[in-house]
Write a protein that holds these residues in place. Structure first.
Motif, PDB file in Angstrom:
ATOM      1  N   GLN A 150     -75.317 -15.568  66.752  1.00 37.00           N
ATOM      2  CA  GLN A 150     -74.486 -16.778  66.811  1.00 37.00           C
ATOM      3  C   GLN A 150     -73.460 -16.844  65.676  1.00 37.00           C
ATOM      4  O   GLN A 150     -72.543 -17.671  65.723  1.00 37.00           O
ATOM      5  N   ALA A 151     -73.613 -16.016  64.667  1.00 34.49           N
ATOM      6  CA  ALA A 151     -72.684 -15.993  63.542  1.00 34.49           C
ATOM      7  C   ALA A 151     -72.879 -14.685  62.782  1.00 34.49           C
ATOM      8  O   ALA A 151     -73.873 -13.979  62.979  1.00 34.49           O
ATOM      9  N   LEU A 152     -71.912 -14.376  61.909  1.00 28.74           N
ATOM     10  CA  LEU A 152     -71.959 -13.135  61.155  1.00 28.74           C
ATOM     11  C   LEU A 152     -71.815 -13.404  59.660  1.00 28.74           C
ATOM     12  O   LEU A 152     -71.096 -14.320  59.242  1.00 28.74           O
ATOM     13  N   LEU A 153     -72.497 -12.595  58.873  1.00 28.22           N
ATOM     14  CA  LEU A 153     -72.323 -12.525  57.423  1.00 28.22           C
ATOM     15  C   LEU A 153     -71.769 -11.145  57.127  1.00 28.22           C
ATOM     16  O   LEU A 153     -72.380 -10.134  57.503  1.00 28.22           O
ATOM     17  N   ALA A 194     -67.953 -16.638  60.950  1.00 25.49           N
ATOM     18  CA  ALA A 194     -68.328 -15.593  59.998  1.00 25.49           C
ATOM     19  C   ALA A 194     -68.127 -16.075  58.569  1.00 25.49           C
ATOM     20  O   ALA A 194     -67.172 -16.787  58.263  1.00 25.49           O
ATOM     21  N   MET A 195     -69.037 -15.669  57.701  1.00 23.79           N
ATOM     22  CA  MET A 195     -68.960 -15.922  56.272  1.00 23.79           C
ATOM     23  C   MET A 195     -68.630 -14.611  55.569  1.00 23.79           C
ATOM     24  O   MET A 195     -69.278 -13.589  55.812  1.00 23.79           O
ATOM     25  N   LYS A 216     -76.900 -18.753  49.094  1.00 25.76           N
ATOM     26  CA  LYS A 216     -75.918 -19.836  49.235  1.00 25.76           C
ATOM     27  C   LYS A 216     -74.980 -19.572  50.399  1.00 25.76           C
ATOM     28  O   LYS A 216     -74.602 -20.497  51.135  1.00 25.76           O
ATOM     29  N   ARG A 217     -74.588 -18.332  50.597  1.00 25.99           N
ATOM     30  CA  ARG A 217     -73.702 -18.017  51.726  1.00 25.99           C
ATOM     31  C   ARG A 217     -74.392 -18.331  53.055  1.00 25.99           C
ATOM     32  O   ARG A 217     -73.764 -18.891  53.969  1.00 25.99           O
ATOM     33  N   LEU A 218     -75.656 -17.979  53.173  1.00 24.59           N
ATOM     34  CA  LEU A 218     -76.395 -18.285  54.403  1.00 24.59           C
ATOM     35  C   LEU A 218     -76.556 -19.791  54.589  1.00 24.59           C
ATOM     36  O   LEU A 218     -76.445 -20.314  55.705  1.00 24.59           O
ATOM     37  N   GLU A 219     -76.821 -20.492  53.499  1.00 24.88           N
ATOM     38  CA  GLU A 219     -76.967 -21.949  53.561  1.00 24.88           C
ATOM     39  C   GLU A 219     -75.676 -22.593  54.047  1.00 24.88           C
ATOM     40  O   GLU A 219     -75.685 -23.482  54.922  1.00 24.88           O
ATOM     41  N   PHE A 220     -74.532 -22.161  53.477  1.00 28.18           N
ATOM     42  CA  PHE A 220     -73.244 -22.705  53.897  1.00 28.18           C
ATOM     43  C   PHE A 220     -72.958 -22.364  55.359  1.00 28.18           C
ATOM     44  O   PHE A 220     -72.416 -23.188  56.104  1.00 28.18           O
ATOM     45  N   LEU A 221     -73.294 -21.160  55.768  1.00 34.57           N
ATOM     46  CA  LEU A 221     -73.057 -20.751  57.149  1.00 34.57           C
ATOM     47  C   LEU A 221     -73.845 -21.639  58.113  1.00 34.57           C
ATOM     48  O   LEU A 221     -73.329 -22.077  59.153  1.00 34.57           O
ATOM     49  N   LYS A 222     -75.074 -21.949  57.755  1.00 33.78           N
ATOM     50  CA  LYS A 222     -75.896 -22.808  58.612  1.00 33.78           C
ATOM     51  C   LYS A 222     -75.376 -24.237  58.630  1.00 33.78           C
ATOM     52  O   LYS A 222     -75.441 -24.920  59.670  1.00 33.78           O
ATOM     53  N   LEU A 237     -77.644 -23.031  64.080  1.00 31.31           N
ATOM     54  CA  LEU A 237     -77.638 -21.568  63.900  1.00 31.31           C
ATOM     55  C   LEU A 237     -79.067 -21.050  63.720  1.00 31.31           C
ATOM     56  O   LEU A 237     -79.793 -21.496  62.836  1.00 31.31           O
ATOM     57  N   ALA A 238     -79.433 -20.096  64.584  1.00 37.78           N
ATOM     58  CA  ALA A 238     -80.799 -19.554  64.527  1.00 37.78           C
ATOM     59  C   ALA A 238     -80.823 -18.030  64.442  1.00 37.78           C
ATOM     60  O   ALA A 238     -81.821 -17.468  63.992  1.00 37.78           O
ATOM     61  N   ARG A 239     -79.742 -17.380  64.857  1.00 31.14           N
ATOM     62  CA  ARG A 239     -79.725 -15.911  64.850  1.00 31.14           C
ATOM     63  C   ARG A 239     -78.412 -15.436  64.228  1.00 31.14           C
ATOM     64  O   ARG A 239     -77.322 -15.695  64.756  1.00 31.14           O
ATOM     65  N   VAL A 240     -78.501 -14.769  63.100  1.00 26.61           N
ATOM     66  CA  VAL A 240     -77.306 -14.340  62.369  1.00 26.61           C
ATOM     67  C   VAL A 240     -77.282 -12.816  62.265  1.00 26.61           C
ATOM     68  O   VAL A 240     -78.317 -12.166  62.118  1.00 26.61           O
TER      69      VAL A 240
END
Length: 326
Positions: free
Chosen positions: A218-221, A246-247, A150-156, A162-165
């Motif tokens: 492109q983003a961070l978890l 970031a999430m 769910k965190r990845l889904e929300f981040l996208k 977003l293609a590279r996290v």
């Protein structure tokens, strides 16, 4: 010395050992509490536990004692601390995080124990079933695989295209180890590639910042482990310098300037755990008490941070938020 004064002195001397014992003996019942965090970082969680106990008629110092031990973000300290608490002969042992649950399990198979843990207690060998654990351990757990998804889904959703996290985790921490196991399949399912960055020491954050900057993510978890939580101010500042979305797992990060968080509310989880503790104090066996899921999850979005990094979050995503910081 007059006879009356002498008798008074003898009587007082006889009472001294009794008074000393009264001061030394804690009010029963005694609840041993094991936190993976520092006392400062865990303050809101412990306040949630105290609030839950108070609501159920247990006031610390009056009719219950909390023996608190803190791991200060070091997983290897947890087993000795759990053993120390077991040595106090607590009526109930309460442990937070995966490292705390594992430490409690290693320290005792007899003391009734309530845990807050990220993964399936049956799969990890803590319980025979969710509905009837069958041993000395019960508690609150959350479906961490689903939470990572769910965190990845929300981040996208928040970062279109977003293609590279990148993921920042402490691989030595049992909680982050659960995320590391899940993330490759979760990112593939969303059509993203994954880059892992290991965080063990806040003094080496500059090195990790440079590594992330070169990686082209492109983003961070950000992971959930107790090594990361106390360093949240430094990590949020690092992410701001990188100007990356970031999430985070805990709302404390969003409150402190992180872009967004999704997860359960930790103080609420500790408050919820107090109900299980009280049931045991009143005679229920932990093996008969079902493991519970958190009462609620929350998505927090910080639009001030989005503006600062130049991110235009879609309105459709903002509407999903339980709380928006503007």
């Amino acid at each position: 010395m007059r006879r009356r004064d002498f008798i008074t002195l003898l009587g007082g001397a006889a009472a001294w050992p009794l008074a000393a014992r009264a001061q030394q003996e804690p009010v029963r019942p005694l609840i041993g509490v094991l936190s993976p965090l520092s006392a400062a970082s865990a303050a809101l969680n412990i306040a949630g536990l105290r609030s839950g106990l108070r609501d159920l008629g247990y006031l610390e110092g009056r009719n219950v004692t909390l023996a608190l031990r803190y791991g200060d973000g070091a997983p290897d300290r947890m087993v000795p601390l759990a053993q120390d608490l077991v040595g106090l002969k607590p009526d109930v042992l309460m442990a937070g995080s995966m490292s705390g649950a594992l430490a409690a399990q290693a320290a005792t198979q007899t003391v009734p124990t309530v845990v807050v843990m990220p993964d399936d207690p049956v799969a990890l060998g803590f319980a025979q079933s969710i509905a009837r654990p069958g041993g000395n351990i019960t508690g609150t757990w959350f479906n961490y695989d689903a939470l990572v998804d769910k965190r990845l889904e929300f981040l996208k959703l928040a970062v279109p295209g977003l293609a590279r996290v990148g993921v920042v985790v402490d691989p030595d921490d049992p909680t982050d180890a659960v995320a590391i196991r899940r993330l490759p399949s979760a990112t593939r399912a969303l059509g993203m590639t994954l880059e892992q960055f290991e965080f063990r020491d806040v003094t080496k954050l500059d090195v990790m910042t440079a590594t992330i900057g070169r990686a082209g993510v492109q983003a961070l978890l950000i992971g959930d482990g107790p090594t990361i939580f106390p360093a949240r101010a430094d990590i949020i500042a690092m992410v701001a310098r990188l100007r990356l979305p970031a999430m985070y797992g805990w709302r404390e990060f969003a409150d402190a300037g992180g872009l967004m968080s999704y997860g359960y509310n930790l103080p609420d989880a500790y408050r919820q755990t107090a109900r299980l503790v009280v049931k045991i104090l009143k005679g229920d066996r932990p093996g008969d008490l079902p493991f519970e899921l958190p009462a609620r999850y929350e998505l927090i979005v910080n639009l001030k941070t989005a503006k600062a990094i130049g991110l235009m979050i879609p309105d459709s995503f903002v509407l999903l938020a339980d709380e928006v910081i503007e």
